[in-house]
Design a protein around this motif. Structure first.
Motif, PDB file in Angstrom:
ATOM      1  N   LEU A   1       0.556  -1.234  -0.075  1.00 32.80           N
ATOM      2  CA  LEU A   1       0.041   0.048  -0.032  1.00 32.80           C
ATOM      3  C   LEU A   1       0.817   1.249   0.174  1.00 32.80           C
ATOM      4  O   LEU A   1       1.917   1.177   0.628  1.00 32.80           O
ATOM      5  N   GLY A   2       0.483   2.124  -0.760  1.00 30.88           N
ATOM      6  CA  GLY A   2       1.065   3.351  -0.703  1.00 30.88           C
ATOM      7  C   GLY A   2       0.177   4.644  -0.260  1.00 30.88           C
ATOM      8  O   GLY A   2      -1.057   4.321  -0.213  1.00 30.88           O
ATOM      9  N   TYR A   3       0.827   5.749   0.241  1.00 31.21           N
ATOM     10  CA  TYR A   3      -0.113   6.787   0.852  1.00 31.21           C
ATOM     11  C   TYR A   3       0.450   8.107   0.317  1.00 31.21           C
ATOM     12  O   TYR A   3       1.606   8.200   0.634  1.00 31.21           O
ATOM     13  N   VAL A   4      -0.558   8.984  -0.074  1.00 29.33           N
ATOM     14  CA  VAL A   4       0.132  10.162  -0.719  1.00 29.33           C
ATOM     15  C   VAL A   4      -0.554  11.262  -0.217  1.00 29.33           C
ATOM     16  O   VAL A   4      -1.910  11.320  -0.077  1.00 29.33           O
ATOM     17  N   ALA A   5       0.102  12.086   0.663  1.00 28.78           N
ATOM     18  CA  ALA A   5      -0.539  13.350   1.433  1.00 28.78           C
ATOM     19  C   ALA A   5      -0.570  14.660   0.522  1.00 28.78           C
ATOM     20  O   ALA A   5       0.587  14.883  -0.244  1.00 28.78           O
ATOM     21  N   CYS A   6      -1.604  15.134   0.120  1.00 26.14           N
ATOM     22  CA  CYS A   6      -1.966  16.218  -0.759  1.00 26.14           C
ATOM     23  C   CYS A   6      -2.254  17.288  -0.227  1.00 26.14           C
ATOM     24  O   CYS A   6      -3.332  17.712   0.473  1.00 26.14           O
ATOM     25  N   VAL A   7      -1.260  18.331  -0.062  1.00 23.46           N
ATOM     26  CA  VAL A   7      -1.619  19.385   0.645  1.00 23.46           C
ATOM     27  C   VAL A   7      -2.502  20.321   0.284  1.00 23.46           C
ATOM     28  O   VAL A   7      -3.316  21.118   0.987  1.00 23.46           O
ATOM     29  N   VAL A   8      -2.679  20.559  -0.981  1.00 20.37           N
ATOM     30  CA  VAL A   8      -3.617  21.599  -1.359  1.00 20.37           C
ATOM     31  C   VAL A   8      -5.189  21.098  -1.390  1.00 20.37           C
ATOM     32  O   VAL A   8      -6.048  21.939  -0.825  1.00 20.37           O
ATOM     33  N   SER A   9      -5.392  19.933  -1.554  1.00 25.85           N
ATOM     34  CA  SER A   9      -6.664  19.482  -1.564  1.00 25.85           C
ATOM     35  C   SER A   9      -6.955  18.808  -0.174  1.00 25.85           C
ATOM     36  O   SER A   9      -8.142  18.516   0.281  1.00 25.85           O
ATOM     37  N   SER A  10      -5.941  18.714   0.823  1.00 29.22           N
ATOM     38  CA  SER A  10      -6.007  18.171   2.148  1.00 29.22           C
ATOM     39  C   SER A  10      -6.396  16.821   1.923  1.00 29.22           C
ATOM     40  O   SER A  10      -7.526  16.523   2.756  1.00 29.22           O
ATOM     41  N   THR A  11      -6.151  16.018   1.130  1.00 34.75           N
ATOM     42  CA  THR A  11      -6.350  14.539   1.277  1.00 34.75           C
ATOM     43  C   THR A  11      -5.150  13.692   1.487  1.00 34.75           C
ATOM     44  O   THR A  11      -4.119  14.137   0.897  1.00 34.75           O
ATOM     45  N   VAL A  12      -5.485  12.571   1.593  1.00 33.98           N
ATOM     46  CA  VAL A  12      -4.362  11.406   1.663  1.00 33.98           C
ATOM     47  C   VAL A  12      -4.983  10.280   1.014  1.00 33.98           C
ATOM     48  O   VAL A  12      -6.134   9.701   1.148  1.00 33.98           O
ATOM     49  N   GLU A  13      -4.401   9.874  -0.045  1.00 36.23           N
ATOM     50  CA  GLU A  13      -4.644   8.742  -1.200  1.00 36.23           C
ATOM     51  C   GLU A  13      -4.163   7.621  -0.412  1.00 36.23           C
ATOM     52  O   GLU A  13      -2.858   7.558  -0.194  1.00 36.23           O
ATOM     53  N   VAL A  14      -4.929   6.622  -0.737  1.00 34.76           N
ATOM     54  CA  VAL A  14      -4.299   5.092  -0.255  1.00 34.76           C
ATOM     55  C   VAL A  14      -4.513   4.436  -1.727  1.00 34.76           C
ATOM     56  O   VAL A  14      -5.392   4.325  -2.238  1.00 34.76           O
ATOM     57  N   VAL A  15      -3.209   3.968  -2.021  1.00 32.07           N
ATOM     58  CA  VAL A  15      -3.168   3.350  -3.183  1.00 32.07           C
ATOM     59  C   VAL A  15      -2.691   1.726  -3.060  1.00 32.07           C
ATOM     60  O   VAL A  15      -1.800   1.296  -2.375  1.00 32.07           O
ATOM     61  N   ASP A  16      -3.426   0.964  -3.917  1.00 31.77           N
ATOM     62  CA  ASP A  16      -2.910  -0.477  -3.958  1.00 31.77           C
ATOM     63  C   ASP A  16      -1.716  -0.607  -4.827  1.00 31.77           C
ATOM     64  O   ASP A  16      -1.954  -0.129  -6.075  1.00 31.77           O
ATOM     65  N   LEU A  17      -0.607  -0.609  -4.446  1.00 27.83           N
ATOM     66  CA  LEU A  17       0.639  -0.633  -5.382  1.00 27.83           C
ATOM     67  C   LEU A  17       1.078  -1.954  -6.197  1.00 27.83           C
ATOM     68  O   LEU A  17       1.731  -1.590  -7.207  1.00 27.83           O
ATOM     69  N   GLU A  18       0.196  -2.836  -6.086  1.00 30.33           N
ATOM     70  CA  GLU A  18       0.120  -4.001  -6.865  1.00 30.33           C
ATOM     71  C   GLU A  18      -0.627  -3.618  -8.272  1.00 30.33           C
ATOM     72  O   GLU A  18      -0.125  -3.795  -9.256  1.00 30.33           O
ATOM     73  N   THR A  19      -1.680  -3.130  -8.149  1.00 33.71           N
ATOM     74  CA  THR A  19      -2.668  -2.661  -9.378  1.00 33.71           C
ATOM     75  C   THR A  19      -2.755  -1.255  -9.738  1.00 33.71           C
ATOM     76  O   THR A  19      -3.228  -1.071 -10.713  1.00 33.71           O
ATOM     77  N   LEU A  20      -1.990  -0.487  -8.800  1.00 33.52           N
ATOM     78  CA  LEU A  20      -2.175   0.705  -9.043  1.00 33.52           C
ATOM     79  C   LEU A  20      -3.459   1.429  -9.256  1.00 33.52           C
ATOM     80  O   LEU A  20      -3.775   2.060 -10.133  1.00 33.52           O
ATOM     81  N   THR A  21      -4.128   1.058  -8.211  1.00 34.80           N
ATOM     82  CA  THR A  21      -5.672   1.513  -8.221  1.00 34.80           C
ATOM     83  C   THR A  21      -5.777   2.633  -6.849  1.00 34.80           C
ATOM     84  O   THR A  21      -5.260   1.989  -5.669  1.00 34.80           O
ATOM     85  N   GLY A  22      -6.564   3.440  -6.930  1.00 33.15           N
ATOM     86  CA  GLY A  22      -6.793   3.901  -5.700  1.00 33.15           C
ATOM     87  C   GLY A  22      -7.930   3.313  -4.812  1.00 33.15           C
ATOM     88  O   GLY A  22      -8.912   2.892  -5.376  1.00 33.15           O
ATOM     89  N   LEU A  23      -7.652   2.932  -3.691  1.00 37.35           N
ATOM     90  CA  LEU A  23      -8.590   2.280  -2.743  1.00 37.35           C
ATOM     91  C   LEU A  23      -9.227   3.531  -1.802  1.00 37.35           C
ATOM     92  O   LEU A  23     -10.292   3.020  -1.305  1.00 37.35           O
ATOM     93  N   ALA A  24      -8.654   4.562  -1.627  1.00 37.66           N
ATOM     94  CA  ALA A  24      -9.638   5.474  -0.506  1.00 37.66           C
ATOM     95  C   ALA A  24      -8.930   6.922  -0.787  1.00 37.66           C
ATOM     96  O   ALA A  24      -7.883   6.965  -1.189  1.00 37.66           O
ATOM     97  N   ARG A  25      -9.683   7.915  -0.599  1.00 35.21           N
ATOM     98  CA  ARG A  25      -9.341   9.193  -0.388  1.00 35.21           C
ATOM     99  C   ARG A  25     -10.051   9.738   0.782  1.00 35.21           C
ATOM    100  O   ARG A  25     -10.978  10.126   1.015  1.00 35.21           O
ATOM    101  N   ILE A  26      -8.943  10.187   1.572  1.00 39.73           N
ATOM    102  CA  ILE A  26      -9.261  10.505   3.178  1.00 39.73           C
ATOM    103  C   ILE A  26      -9.088  12.083   3.245  1.00 39.73           C
ATOM    104  O   ILE A  26      -7.955  12.463   2.892  1.00 39.73           O
ATOM    105  N   GLY A  27     -10.349  12.822   3.412  1.00 38.74           N
ATOM    106  CA  GLY A  27     -10.268  14.259   3.479  1.00 38.74           C
ATOM    107  C   GLY A  27      -9.975  14.414   4.973  1.00 38.74           C
ATOM    108  O   GLY A  27     -10.095  13.941   5.735  1.00 38.74           O
ATOM    109  N   ILE A  28      -8.760  15.422   4.932  1.00 36.32           N
ATOM    110  CA  ILE A  28      -8.062  16.039   6.313  1.00 36.32           C
ATOM    111  C   ILE A  28      -8.819  17.347   6.479  1.00 36.32           C
ATOM    112  O   ILE A  28      -8.175  18.479   5.701  1.00 36.32           O
ATOM    113  N   PRO A  29      -9.694  17.557   7.478  1.00 36.32           N
ATOM    114  CA  PRO A  29      -9.945  18.934   7.811  1.00 36.32           C
ATOM    115  C   PRO A  29      -8.878  19.850   8.183  1.00 36.32           C
ATOM    116  O   PRO A  29      -7.921  19.559   8.847  1.00 36.32           O
TER     117      PRO A  29
END
Length: 172
Positions: free
Chosen positions: A127-155
């Motif tokens: 699993l990969g995790y990408v913190a995106c500062v402008v959208s204030s989200t954390v992307e959770v990525v399946d690194l075997e299939t390169l698909t997004g599993l979740a987008r977590i909004g950070i208030p």
């Protein structure tokens, strides 16, 4: 001097001796963080000779890089769209580009939230995790299939959006 967004990985060992040798270490850094306006990409530096041996291509400004335990190099690209008001443009959705640390071959890519600033992965590299500062989200990525599993909004509460990640395993 290494860039602030740099990572290191060990290339595929050619023999049991080279697996234990510091000569097999390579360092990667964002080509964009070295000053000036060089071509976008990730420089691969041979730690033994302290020389650039390759540049992995990127279409946009590279910020974070991260090497997983499963042999993948995760590269976050900041994408911008033209804007008549802002000289640098406006943030567009970012991109996670994945390379093999052994062959340096591009394995694929995936769109992320705006402004990917920090990347980490699970200890097993699945699993990969990408913190995106402008959208204030954390992307959770399946690194075997390169698909997004979740987008977590950070208030936000007046501070910058999501940034800085650490993977802390659950207690057994």
């Amino acid at each position: 001097m290494a860039a602030p967004y740099a990572g290191a990985f060990t290339e595929s060992a050619k023999s049991p001796e080279s697996a234990k040798s510091p000569e097999s270490a390579k360092t990667v850094e964002s080509a964009d963080s070295a000053g000036g306006r060089p071509a976008a990409g990730v420089r691969v530096i041979d730690a033994r000779t302290a020389s650039v041996v390759d540049t992995l291509p990127a279409e946009h400004v590279v910020m974070p890089v991260h090497a997983t335990s499963a042999g993948k190099l995760l590269v976050g690209e900041m994408r911008m769209t033209p804007d008549p008001v802002y000289r640098l443009g406006r943030q567009a959705p970012g991109r996670l580009t994945v390379f093999s640390t052994g062959s340096l071959r591009r394995l694929g890519e995936l769109e992320t939230g705006q402004g990917p600033l920090t990347i980490t992965s699970s200890p097993d590299g699945r699993l990969g995790y990408v913190a995106c500062v402008v959208s204030s989200t954390v992307e959770v990525v399946d690194l075997e299939t390169l698909t997004g599993l979740a987008r977590i909004g950070i208030p936000r509460s007046g501070e910058p959006g999501a940034h800085g990640l650490a993977y802390i395993p659950r207690p057994a």
